[in-house]
Motif scaffolding. Structure first.
Motif, PDB file in Angstrom:
ATOM      1  N   PHE A  35      32.047  20.792  27.548  1.00 22.55           N
ATOM      2  CA  PHE A  35      30.907  20.560  26.672  1.00 22.55           C
ATOM      3  C   PHE A  35      31.284  21.048  25.262  1.00 22.55           C
ATOM      4  O   PHE A  35      31.873  22.127  25.110  1.00 22.55           O
ATOM      5  N   ARG A  36      30.910  20.268  24.278  1.00 16.16           N
ATOM      6  CA  ARG A  36      31.142  20.646  22.879  1.00 16.16           C
ATOM      7  C   ARG A  36      29.802  20.600  22.145  1.00 16.16           C
ATOM      8  O   ARG A  36      29.180  19.559  22.049  1.00 16.16           O
ATOM      9  N   PHE A  37      29.412  21.759  21.644  1.00 16.13           N
ATOM     10  CA  PHE A  37      28.093  21.926  21.039  1.00 16.13           C
ATOM     11  C   PHE A  37      26.995  21.456  21.996  1.00 16.13           C
ATOM     12  O   PHE A  37      26.010  20.837  21.589  1.00 16.13           O
ATOM     13  N   GLY A  38      27.197  21.752  23.297  1.00 17.48           N
ATOM     14  CA  GLY A  38      26.210  21.405  24.308  1.00 17.48           C
ATOM     15  C   GLY A  38      26.222  19.956  24.731  1.00 17.48           C
ATOM     16  O   GLY A  38      25.403  19.559  25.565  1.00 17.48           O
ATOM     17  N   ARG A  39      27.149  19.181  24.211  1.00 16.65           N
ATOM     18  CA  ARG A  39      27.219  17.757  24.533  1.00 16.65           C
ATOM     19  C   ARG A  39      28.420  17.507  25.439  1.00 16.65           C
ATOM     20  O   ARG A  39      29.499  18.063  25.230  1.00 16.65           O
ATOM     21  N   LEU A  40      28.220  16.676  26.436  1.00 17.23           N
ATOM     22  CA  LEU A  40      29.284  16.412  27.403  1.00 17.23           C
ATOM     23  C   LEU A  40      30.430  15.670  26.737  1.00 17.23           C
ATOM     24  O   LEU A  40      30.244  14.630  26.097  1.00 17.23           O
ATOM     25  N   VAL A  41      31.627  16.211  26.898  1.00 16.61           N
ATOM     26  CA  VAL A  41      32.838  15.547  26.402  1.00 16.61           C
ATOM     27  C   VAL A  41      33.517  14.776  27.529  1.00 16.61           C
ATOM     28  O   VAL A  41      33.968  13.647  27.334  1.00 16.61           O
ATOM     29  N   GLY A  42      33.604  15.387  28.706  1.00 15.65           N
ATOM     30  CA  GLY A  42      34.218  14.706  29.845  1.00 15.65           C
ATOM     31  C   GLY A  42      34.877  15.682  30.781  1.00 15.65           C
ATOM     32  O   GLY A  42      34.981  16.882  30.505  1.00 15.65           O
ATOM     33  N   PRO A  43      35.383  15.184  31.908  1.00 18.74           N
ATOM     34  CA  PRO A  43      36.069  16.065  32.864  1.00 18.74           C
ATOM     35  C   PRO A  43      37.479  16.377  32.393  1.00 18.74           C
ATOM     36  O   PRO A  43      38.067  15.652  31.597  1.00 18.74           O
ATOM     37  N   ARG A  44      38.004  17.476  32.907  1.00 18.44           N
ATOM     38  CA  ARG A  44      39.360  17.895  32.598  1.00 18.44           C
ATOM     39  C   ARG A  44      40.116  18.109  33.908  1.00 18.44           C
ATOM     40  O   ARG A  44      39.633  18.762  34.829  1.00 18.44           O
ATOM     41  N   ALA A  45      41.331  17.550  33.970  1.00 15.79           N
ATOM     42  CA  ALA A  45      42.156  17.634  35.173  1.00 15.79           C
ATOM     43  C   ALA A  45      42.737  19.034  35.309  1.00 15.79           C
ATOM     44  O   ALA A  45      42.724  19.828  34.361  1.00 15.79           O
ATOM     45  N   PRO A  46      43.294  19.380  36.478  1.00 17.62           N
ATOM     46  CA  PRO A  46      43.916  20.701  36.652  1.00 17.62           C
ATOM     47  C   PRO A  46      45.109  20.899  35.720  1.00 17.62           C
ATOM     48  O   PRO A  46      45.809  19.959  35.359  1.00 17.62           O
ATOM     49  N   GLY A  47      45.302  22.139  35.330  1.00 18.95           N
ATOM     50  CA  GLY A  47      46.410  22.487  34.458  1.00 18.95           C
ATOM     51  C   GLY A  47      45.965  23.407  33.335  1.00 18.95           C
ATOM     52  O   GLY A  47      44.868  23.984  33.353  1.00 18.95           O
ATOM     53  N   LEU A  48      46.820  23.532  32.298  1.00 18.86           N
ATOM     54  CA  LEU A  48      46.517  24.367  31.138  1.00 18.86           C
ATOM     55  C   LEU A  48      45.717  23.544  30.137  1.00 18.86           C
ATOM     56  O   LEU A  48      46.170  22.501  29.659  1.00 18.86           O
ATOM     57  N   ARG A  49      44.543  24.055  29.770  1.00 21.94           N
ATOM     58  CA  ARG A  49      43.655  23.315  28.868  1.00 21.94           C
ATOM     59  C   ARG A  49      43.269  24.226  27.694  1.00 21.94           C
ATOM     60  O   ARG A  49      43.032  25.419  27.870  1.00 21.94           O
ATOM     61  N   PHE A  50      43.190  23.591  26.490  1.00 26.55           N
ATOM     62  CA  PHE A  50      42.815  24.315  25.271  1.00 26.55           C
ATOM     63  C   PHE A  50      41.439  23.852  24.813  1.00 26.55           C
ATOM     64  O   PHE A  50      41.138  22.646  24.835  1.00 26.55           O
ATOM     65  N   ILE A  51      40.607  24.825  24.435  1.00 24.31           N
ATOM     66  CA  ILE A  51      39.284  24.526  23.916  1.00 24.31           C
ATOM     67  C   ILE A  51      39.122  25.215  22.567  1.00 24.31           C
ATOM     68  O   ILE A  51      39.920  26.090  22.185  1.00 24.31           O
ATOM     69  N   ILE A  52      38.093  24.803  21.839  1.00 22.70           N
ATOM     70  CA  ILE A  52      37.784  25.434  20.553  1.00 22.70           C
ATOM     71  C   ILE A  52      36.826  26.585  20.825  1.00 22.70           C
ATOM     72  O   ILE A  52      35.726  26.366  21.332  1.00 22.70           O
ATOM     73  N   PRO A  53      37.234  27.814  20.501  1.00 18.50           N
ATOM     74  CA  PRO A  53      36.337  28.955  20.769  1.00 18.50           C
ATOM     75  C   PRO A  53      35.023  28.826  20.019  1.00 18.50           C
ATOM     76  O   PRO A  53      34.962  28.315  18.900  1.00 18.50           O
ATOM     77  N   PHE A  54      33.971  29.285  20.663  1.00 21.59           N
ATOM     78  CA  PHE A  54      32.609  29.284  20.136  1.00 21.59           C
ATOM     79  C   PHE A  54      32.052  27.875  19.915  1.00 21.59           C
ATOM     80  O   PHE A  54      30.935  27.724  19.447  1.00 21.59           O
ATOM     81  N   VAL A  55      32.831  26.873  20.241  1.00 21.98           N
ATOM     82  CA  VAL A  55      32.386  25.475  20.076  1.00 21.98           C
ATOM     83  C   VAL A  55      32.338  24.771  21.424  1.00 21.98           C
ATOM     84  O   VAL A  55      31.372  24.077  21.752  1.00 21.98           O
ATOM     85  N   ASP A  56      33.423  24.942  22.199  1.00 19.84           N
ATOM     86  CA  ASP A  56      33.525  24.278  23.500  1.00 19.84           C
ATOM     87  C   ASP A  56      33.200  25.257  24.621  1.00 19.84           C
ATOM     88  O   ASP A  56      33.488  26.456  24.518  1.00 19.84           O
ATOM     89  N   VAL A  57      32.652  24.696  25.700  1.00 23.33           N
ATOM     90  CA  VAL A  57      32.392  25.445  26.937  1.00 23.33           C
ATOM     91  C   VAL A  57      32.963  24.627  28.083  1.00 23.33           C
ATOM     92  O   VAL A  57      32.628  23.447  28.242  1.00 23.33           O
ATOM     93  N   LEU A  58      33.839  25.252  28.881  1.00 26.23           N
ATOM     94  CA  LEU A  58      34.483  24.566  29.997  1.00 26.23           C
ATOM     95  C   LEU A  58      33.965  25.148  31.315  1.00 26.23           C
ATOM     96  O   LEU A  58      34.145  26.325  31.600  1.00 26.23           O
ATOM     97  N   HIS A  59      33.304  24.285  32.110  1.00 25.08           N
ATOM     98  CA  HIS A  59      32.837  24.671  33.441  1.00 25.08           C
ATOM     99  C   HIS A  59      33.870  24.215  34.475  1.00 25.08           C
ATOM    100  O   HIS A  59      34.252  23.045  34.481  1.00 25.08           O
TER     101      HIS A  59
END
Length: 286
Positions: A35-59
């Motif tokens: 989720f980015r700013f509370g909006r769904l971006v999409g699923p993420r496959a297994p592995g190492l993933r990078f997000i933007i701190p304080f902007v993205d939330v990964l469940h």
């Protein structure tokens, strides 16, 4: 100079903290939902993933099969018998996005819907059907759960009834019923044996009527079997009248055979001696 070093150290620390907050690891048995700013971006496959701190939330959502016990439910069957039934359900997430967006707590929701479905399905069956048709009940519960949970991105793979508790009075009644059923089977088997024995005795009696001496041999065999115990005195009823009749027939046959005149045999007559004449004129026998 000291101020510059302090600034550099602070910057390095901030960069490390930022990298720590930006790096996420999704395990092989999981799937990430970003989720980015509370909006769904999409699923993420297994592995190492990078997000933007304080902007993205990964469940991160686990895709493994979950075993969920269904608590014992007091249920009244269709024939008004109160039973306590417990079960166990197996389910797994097949759509990570729906499991995060469509419902707040998947495990709690499935637990509640499984309990109500168990009570509804078992209540439609009688006690005998509940005890003997567990496979059909398990299938019905699973099908009903699948219809509901498919909108949550969850698939119920298996539901099994684990335990069925009956009242003590019902247990005693079922024990009496089982005992009566076994007695019925025993009586039927005994009657069938009597019928076969009667048929065999009938065949034996026909054979003995055709062969009267067979009855005498059977009596002798019975005496031999009884005579094994030499310390026992046995009064054996012999067929006296038939024995006297057979003895009389035997004596009659012997008397008739003795009174018959034996056939005479003709013997040849002795030959007469030959006579030879003598000189004086008299005949001399040879």
């Amino acid at each position: 100079m000291t101020t510059l070093i302090t600034v550099l150290v602070v910057l390095v620390v901030l960069i490390l903290i930022g990298l720590t907050m930006a790096v996420r690891v999704v395990r092989q048995y999981e799937k990430g939902v970003l989720f980015r700013f509370g909006r769904l971006v999409g699923p993420r496959a297994p592995g190492l993933r990078f997000i933007i701190p304080f902007v993205d939330v990964l469940h991160r959502v686990s895709l493994r099969i979950v075993t969920m016990p269904i608590q014992s439910q007091g249920i009244i069957t269709r024939d008004n018998v109160s039973v306590d039934v417990s079960a166990v359900a197996y389910f797994r997430v097949v759509d990570a996005v729906k499991s995060v967006i469509a419902i707040e707590n998947v495990n709690s929701a499935i637990d509640q819907i499984a309990q109500t479905t168990l009570r509804k399905v078992v209540g439609r069956h009688t006690l005998d059907e509940t005890l003997s048709e567990t496979d059909r009940i398990n299938l019905d519960i699973r099908q009903i759960l699948d219809v509901t949970t498919v909108e949550w991105g969850v698939e119920v793979t298996l539901v099994e009834l684990k335990d069925i508790q009956l009242p003590e009075s019902m247990k005693r009644a079922m024990a009496r019923q089982a005992e009566a059923e076994r007695e019925k089977r025993a009586k039927i088997i005994s009657a069938e044996g009597e019928s076969l024995a009667a048929a065999a005795l009938g065949d034996a009696s026909d054979t003995m009527m055709a062969h009267p001496l067979a009855l005498q041999l059977r009596n002798l065999q019975s005496l031999v079997e009884i005579g094994v115990d030499k310390n026992t005195t046995v009064v054996f009823p012999a067929p006296l009248m038939s024995t006297i009749g057979e003895l009389g027939s035997f004596l009659a046959r012997e008397a008739s055979a003795a009174t018959v005149t034996p056939p005479t045999v003709a013997l040849p007559a002795p030959a007469e001696p030959a006579h030879v004449p003598t000189p004086n004129g008299a005949a001399r026998p040879v």
